[in-house]
Write an enzyme that holds these catalytic residues in place. Structure first.
Site, mmCIF file in Angstrom:
data_model
loop_
_atom_site.group_PDB
_atom_site.id
_atom_site.type_symbol
_atom_site.label_atom_id
_atom_site.label_comp_id
_atom_site.label_asym_id
_atom_site.label_seq_id
_atom_site.Cartn_x
_atom_site.Cartn_y
_atom_site.Cartn_z
ATOM 1 C CG ASP A 1 -3.142 6.018 9.554
ATOM 2 O OD1 ASP A 1 -2.524 6.677 10.421
ATOM 3 O OD2 ASP A 1 -2.754 4.914 9.148
HETATM 4 C C1 BGC Z 1 0.082 4.929 11.292
HETATM 5 C C2 BGC Z 1 -0.907 4.719 12.417
HETATM 6 C C3 BGC Z 1 -0.520 5.553 13.612
HETATM 7 C C4 BGC Z 1 -0.445 7.020 13.186
HETATM 8 C C5 BGC Z 1 -0.074 7.956 14.313
HETATM 9 C C6 BGC Z 1 0.292 6.399 10.998
HETATM 10 O O1 BGC Z 1 1.338 6.553 10.131
HETATM 11 O O2 BGC Z 1 -0.368 4.274 10.129
HETATM 12 O O3 BGC Z 1 -0.937 3.355 12.744
HETATM 13 O O4 BGC Z 1 -1.454 5.381 14.631
HETATM 14 O O5 BGC Z 1 0.535 7.135 12.174
HETATM 15 O O6 BGC Z 1 1.230 7.744 14.728
#
Ligand code: BGC
Length: 758
Positions: free
Chosen positions: A263
């Site tokens: 993530d």
């Molecule tokens: C989120 C993810 C997301 C990523 C990219 C993170 O903060 O938890 O779900 O895909 O950001 O935007």
């Protein structure tokens, strides 16, 4: 607090023996391994390391020299995110990157339709391809453990079987259409407060039976190519370097052969993460850049491990054909075919909770309808932190009503309340003087808006109150502080009811709300979700009876928040929320852009003891005999159904058997409608502890008035196994079983006993 955890959750991970004798899923990705050996043989160590971290905010590197394209990612999960600057969260502001906004996760789950989940995945993939993307950062499939969870609207359900069925279909829909799915957030990212530091302490059994089940289905049944390890820790280790989750379970037990993508900002180490098995650090190269190169050079990490991480990425790269640059971004992202899917999903997701006969709205006498509520006009495609969709269009509830019945009724609108950030869930810093001044101003606005609403209501034949949450209240990065309707909606509705009690309430929310005030004040009550590009049109079609509502609750609505398991047991820790990992990452990338240097992420240690074990959602309420406001699986239609003639193909079944349960459903009313039949399992004489009942099969059927249909559903006995914490594997509990068929977990209509034996 009562903490009941198995001894085995604390054993060193090295003791967690993998049972490789069980059938391990064989991924289609393995077919590329020979070809990949050749490619790896030609790569320099630097080129390999380059593939293991972010190149830009949503891109990781290929090897141009060898014709291996970069990997392009897109959020996910309910619309293709707009194009971002390469190194920041700011959008590029393109004119043609407006995507279809699909109904959010809980809305999709409310359809109880794997067929629609497949179409939904298809639609997302088509738009991802138009934008030249290789991997969709979705679906988001964590179990909805707490009703307040900030991402409940993104996630599917409190139930692992429903989540698993929909997740697998969604992934297939995406991948059958040329895009890799990245299933997130693996695992146990069930709360947003402190998500970057919370340590989930959980038994193996609850973990496998409840929380990992949707991920397992995405891998074993749908061959998901990507997995995104979550921000949090599980049993002491960050998910992005969690040997048990990533090695023992994901790779060894489930046979996952694709790539893991941290993530954003969720990587915490160099050696640990690359060994345990993180492929790509996103979006930066703090750990998988120079420090990884150094670690290989000084012998801390072998080149063989690097080769393996590269191989896992290349498998996906070879399986997904890159969109040629000159073909991408040629047309608007949102296309009519996808808008149609969004409409279909929205129609099937809307839930009728209560109706004393006031719905569908009678249009004959051109009634005056007072539409009241800020949610009637609020756009829900964007807001909160992430997962926003810059959508081509979004039909709000008020627009939907005007589109569909504007010429048949007189609509008068009043906002009723102010959906401001400060009076919602957002935390802002203000001085006491500022607070007092704002309070005075706010009270004046509240009274003015309420008075306007009351005036409008008093002139109408029918009040359509359109309230609920919004994307400021339900958001990534923080949980709701409670489930009460925000902005004084309960008080407002009381005032409206005093002048016009003919109220139909529509809640535009992604998670459960406390309905104790509004339910008795409403003649009909509907949940209409954050329902996508076509949400308003779908709602109007339901309200007017063009379509019978047939969505079903993917979660329990408790009488009050405190009744739900994590709140009752006091095991939802919120710590001292210093700053969300995402906010720190934004600061880091912004300052890194300016200074070329990042800042270290602060951690705020706290633990979430999942002492309720498997008793999540209805499993808790049914086992503890606690009353609820509306049970899991609940939803009314404009007709009635009768159930009869339950039978099974046999009386007893062995461990490899499949139970075939049949029953008849008749549409006993006057309109066509879907019904969602549900089969739960109750164990009569088990040898291990179980919840009172568990969903194990369901089916959505469309029946014309008077039509009967015989339904047969299959339940493989292996789906009834429990996780044996001594064997670290699935095991049979061959006992007497009661099959319970009904219209919700609280409405069991037919029962039949069978026997499981050797
Ligand atoms: C989120 C993810 C997301 C990523 C990219 C993170 O903060 O938890 O779900 O895909 O950001 O935007």
């Amino acid at each position: 607090m009562r903490i009941r955890l198995s001894l085995f959750s604390f054993l060193p991970v090295i003791l967690l023996v993998t049972n490789l004798s069980a059938q391990v899923h064989k991924s289609a990705l393995l077919q590329y391994d020979k070809q990949i050996d050749g490619i790896i043989g030609k790569m320099t160590l630097e080129e390999k390391i380059d593939m293991l971290h972010g190149k830009f905010m949503f891109v990781s590197a290929g090897v141009e020299r060898l014709g291996i394209a970069d990997m392009r990612y897109a959020d996910g999960p309910f619309g293709i995110r707009e194009e971002m600057q390469p190194n920041s969260w700011s959008p590029l502001g393109w004119p043609n990157d407006k995507a279809t906004f699909f109904p959010t996760g809980s809305a999709l789950a409310a359809t109880w339709s794997p067929e629609l989940a497949y179409k939904y995945g298809t639609g997302l993939a088509r738009e991802a391809r138009l934008r030249g993307k290789d991997m969709l950062l979705g679906p988001a499939i964590n179990i909805q453990r707490i009703p307040t969870g900030g991402r409940t609207y993104e996630y599917l359900s409190e139930d692992p079987f429903l989540s698993a069925s929909l997740a697998a279909s969604y992934v297939k829909g995406v991948q059958d259409n040329g895009v890799a799915a990245c299933v997130k957030h693996y695992a146990l990212n069930n709360q947003e407060n402190n998500r970057g530091s919370v340590d989930v302490v959980i038994s193996e059994r609850a973990m496998h039976e409840i929380y990992l089940a949707p991920f397992r289905a995405a891998v074993e049944d749908a061959d998901a190519y990507g997995i995104m390890p979550a921000y949090n820790k599980v049993n002491g280790a960050y998910c992005s370097e969690n040997d048990y989750l990533l090695n023992t379970v994901l790779r060894n037990k489930w046979g996952f052969s694709g790539m893991t993508i941290s993530d954003w900002g969720g990587t915490h180490s160099t050696v640990n993460s690359v060994i345990n098995v993180l492929n790509v650090e996103m979006p930066s190269k703090q750990y998988h850049g120079q420090s990884l190169l150094d670690a290989v050079k000084n012998g801390e990490v072998s080149e063989e491990i690097i080769n393996q991480r590269v191989r896992e990425i290349l498998r996906v790269r070879l399986a997904i054909k890159p969109v040629p640059e000159n073909e991408a971004n040629k047309v608007m992202t949102s296309q009519p075919k996808q808008q149609k899917i969004a409409y279909e999903v929205a129609c099937k997701s809307i839930i009728l909770l209560k109706n004393d006969g006031i719905l569908p709205i009678v249009l004959e006498k051109k009634p005056v309808i007072a539409v009241i509520g800020a949610n009637a006009t609020q756009i829900m495609a964007t807001g909160g932190l992430g997962a926003g969709v810059k959508t081509l269009y979004e039909i709000t509830p008020l627009e939907g009503l005007k589109n569909r019945i504007g010429d048949k009724v007189e609509i008068i609108y009043a906002k009723g309340y102010e959906a401001s950030a400060a009076s919602g869930n957002m935390r802002t810093r203000r001085t006491p003087e500022e607070i007092e001044k704002q309070n005075i101003e706010r009270n004046a606005t509240i009274q003015k808006l309420a008075q306007e609403a009351v005036d409008v209501a008093s002139k109408a034949d029918l009040v359509l109150f359109i309230g609920g949450d919004n994307r400021m209240v339900e958001t990534e990065g923080s949980d709701r502080k409670d489930i009460l309707l925000p902005y004084g909606q309960d008080e407002l509705l009381k005032k409206i009811a005093a002048v016009n009690p003919k109220i139909v309430t529509v809640l535009v929310s992604g998670g459960p709300n406390d309905l104790s005030i509004i339910k008795p004040l409403s003649h009909a009550l509907i949940i209409s979700w954050f329902n996508g590009t076509e949400g308003g049109n779908a709602l109007a079609d339901i309200l007017t009876g063009k379509i019978s509502p047939a969505g079903r609750l993917p979660f329990t609505i408790p009488l009050k928040l405190e009744d739900s398991p994590a709140y009752t047991l006091g095991n939802y820790p919120q710590g001292t929320r210093s700053s969300d990992i995402f906010a720190t990452l934004v600061a880091k990338t912004d300052s890194a852009a300016k200074t070329g240097q990042g800042t270290a992420l602060k951690s705020d240690p706290n633990k979430a003891y999942y002492s309720e074990e498997s008793l999540v959602g209805y499993r808790w309420f049914d086992t503890k005999n606690k009353p609820v406001m509306y049970p899991f699986g609940y939803g009314l239609t404009y007709t009635t159904f009768s159930y009869s003639e339950i039978k099974t193909d046999k009386q007893s079944y062995g461990p490899d058997g499949t139970i075939k349960v049949s029953f008849k459903i008749k549409n006993a009313g006057k309109v066509e409608s879907d019904e969602v039949a549900q089969v739960y399992i109750h164990r009569i004489n088990p040898t291990v502890v179980w919840p009172a009942k568990e969903l194990k099969a369901f089916s959505r059927v469309t029946l014309k008035p008077g039509e009967s249909r015989s339904i047969t559903l299959s339940i493989p006995v292996k789906n009834l196994r429990y996780w044996n914490e001594i064997k670290h594997d699935w095991d049979n509990d061959l006992c007497r079983i009661e099959l319970e068929v009904g219209a919700s977990s609280g409405d069991i209509i037919l029962k039949k006993e069978i026997q499981l034996n050797r």
